[in-house]
Motif scaffolding. Sequence first.
Motif, PDB file in Angstrom:
ATOM      1  N   TYR A 207      -1.716  10.389   9.215  1.00 46.76           N
ATOM      2  CA  TYR A 207      -2.898  10.408   8.350  1.00 46.76           C
ATOM      3  C   TYR A 207      -4.123  10.941   9.104  1.00 46.76           C
ATOM      4  CZ  TYR A 207      -0.136   7.064   5.539  1.00 46.76           C
ATOM      5  OH  TYR A 207       0.834   6.432   4.824  1.00 46.76           O
TER       6      TYR A 207
ATOM      7  N   TRP B 182       3.005   1.903  -0.530  1.00 52.24           N
ATOM      8  CA  TRP B 182       1.657   2.196  -0.028  1.00 52.24           C
ATOM      9  C   TRP B 182       1.636   3.342   0.985  1.00 52.24           C
ATOM     10  CZ3 TRP B 182      -2.988   1.417  -1.717  1.00 52.24           C
ATOM     11  CH2 TRP B 182      -4.078   1.604  -0.876  1.00 52.24           C
TER      12      TRP B 182
ATOM     13  N   GLU C 254      -1.970  11.140  -1.049  1.00 54.33           N
ATOM     14  CA  GLU C 254      -3.403  11.359  -1.227  1.00 54.33           C
ATOM     15  C   GLU C 254      -3.995  12.191  -0.089  1.00 54.33           C
ATOM     16  OE1 GLU C 254      -5.673  10.422  -3.952  1.00 54.33           O
ATOM     17  OE2 GLU C 254      -3.625  10.720  -4.665  1.00 54.33           O
ATOM     18  N   LYS C 255      -3.460  12.038   1.118  1.00 51.74           N
ATOM     19  CA  LYS C 255      -3.910  12.880   2.230  1.00 51.74           C
ATOM     20  C   LYS C 255      -3.511  14.333   1.988  1.00 51.74           C
ATOM     21  CE  LYS C 255      -5.928   9.946   5.066  1.00 51.74           C
ATOM     22  NZ  LYS C 255      -6.054   8.836   4.097  1.00 51.74           N
TER      23      LYS C 255
ATOM     24  N   GLN D  64      -0.426   6.781   0.333  1.00 50.76           N
ATOM     25  CA  GLN D  64      -1.490   7.282   1.199  1.00 50.76           C
ATOM     26  C   GLN D  64      -1.169   8.681   1.713  1.00 50.76           C
ATOM     27  OE1 GLN D  64      -4.646   5.838   2.241  1.00 50.76           O
ATOM     28  NE2 GLN D  64      -4.093   4.936   0.267  1.00 50.76           N
TER      29      GLN D  64
ATOM     30  N   THR E 142       1.871   1.356  -6.287  1.00 47.28           N
ATOM     31  CA  THR E 142       1.285   1.725  -4.999  1.00 47.28           C
ATOM     32  C   THR E 142       1.437   0.630  -3.956  1.00 47.28           C
ATOM     33  OG1 THR E 142      -0.893   0.954  -5.729  1.00 47.28           O
ATOM     34  CG2 THR E 142      -0.368   3.282  -6.083  1.00 47.28           C
TER      35      THR E 142
END
Length: 262
Positions: A65, A197, A204-205, A201, A193
């Motif tokens: 991330y 999770w 979304e990144k 994430q 989510t």
Amino acid sequence: MTDMTYARYLTLDQVLTAQNPQSEQHDEMLFVIIHQTKELWLKQILHEVGLAKRLIRAGDLVPAYKSLARVSRIQAVMTQSWDILSTMTPADYLSFRAQLGGSSGFQSDQFRRLEYLLGLKDPTFLRFHTDRPAAHAALVEALEMPSLYDDALFQLAQFGLPVPDSVLNRDVTQAYVPSAEVEAAWLMVYRDTRQWWGLYQLAEKLMDLDDAMITWRHKHVLTVERIIGGKKGTGGTPGVAYLASTLSKRAFPELWTLRTAL
């Protein structure tokens, strides 16, 4: 190393003598520095994407991330730099444009490598880099390896989500083709989510990165149109018409389309 200096560490003598405008026109220096700076940022982006790919493929999602977030922030800086270039008027640019000859940003091997690593594969661009063997070899390597999205889909399957074998074992030298089954798998992530999770994430990144790429392209179109209007680009490229056609490109298509289905 107590004898190390700031200038030696950064090889500033080489960096600051790498600007060689081909005319006496004041604004050509800005044009050169803007594009050289973009290439330096692209080098860092490729460095970060390479790390993110390795981490994701290994299942280390959380450390990835950081690299992906860094890429998005670099992209924001690159997008803002178009505002600096737009301080150059059409008359300023035309005063030295002839000096560019057949050169064009279309020929940026680092940008094409980034597209390949994101999954936007198009082997026709290889022909523009045959005069630079190392750059050409790096492009071929990026074309032939799984993309960042392929790595993400591999992890989706590793977590037990239903990614088709036809996607996991596809010919990675070809442009990715959106899959209804892949969208359904991502939908499972977005509908729960809490359970997924880490994958959520990651998705979304990836969206941040794709969003930033599209924003960069859009600002590029506006800047070029502001400076040269509808003229052809240097090197015989179509100019604004070509750049505008790239705005529909999506590196991670199902992450966009699933939003309608949620």
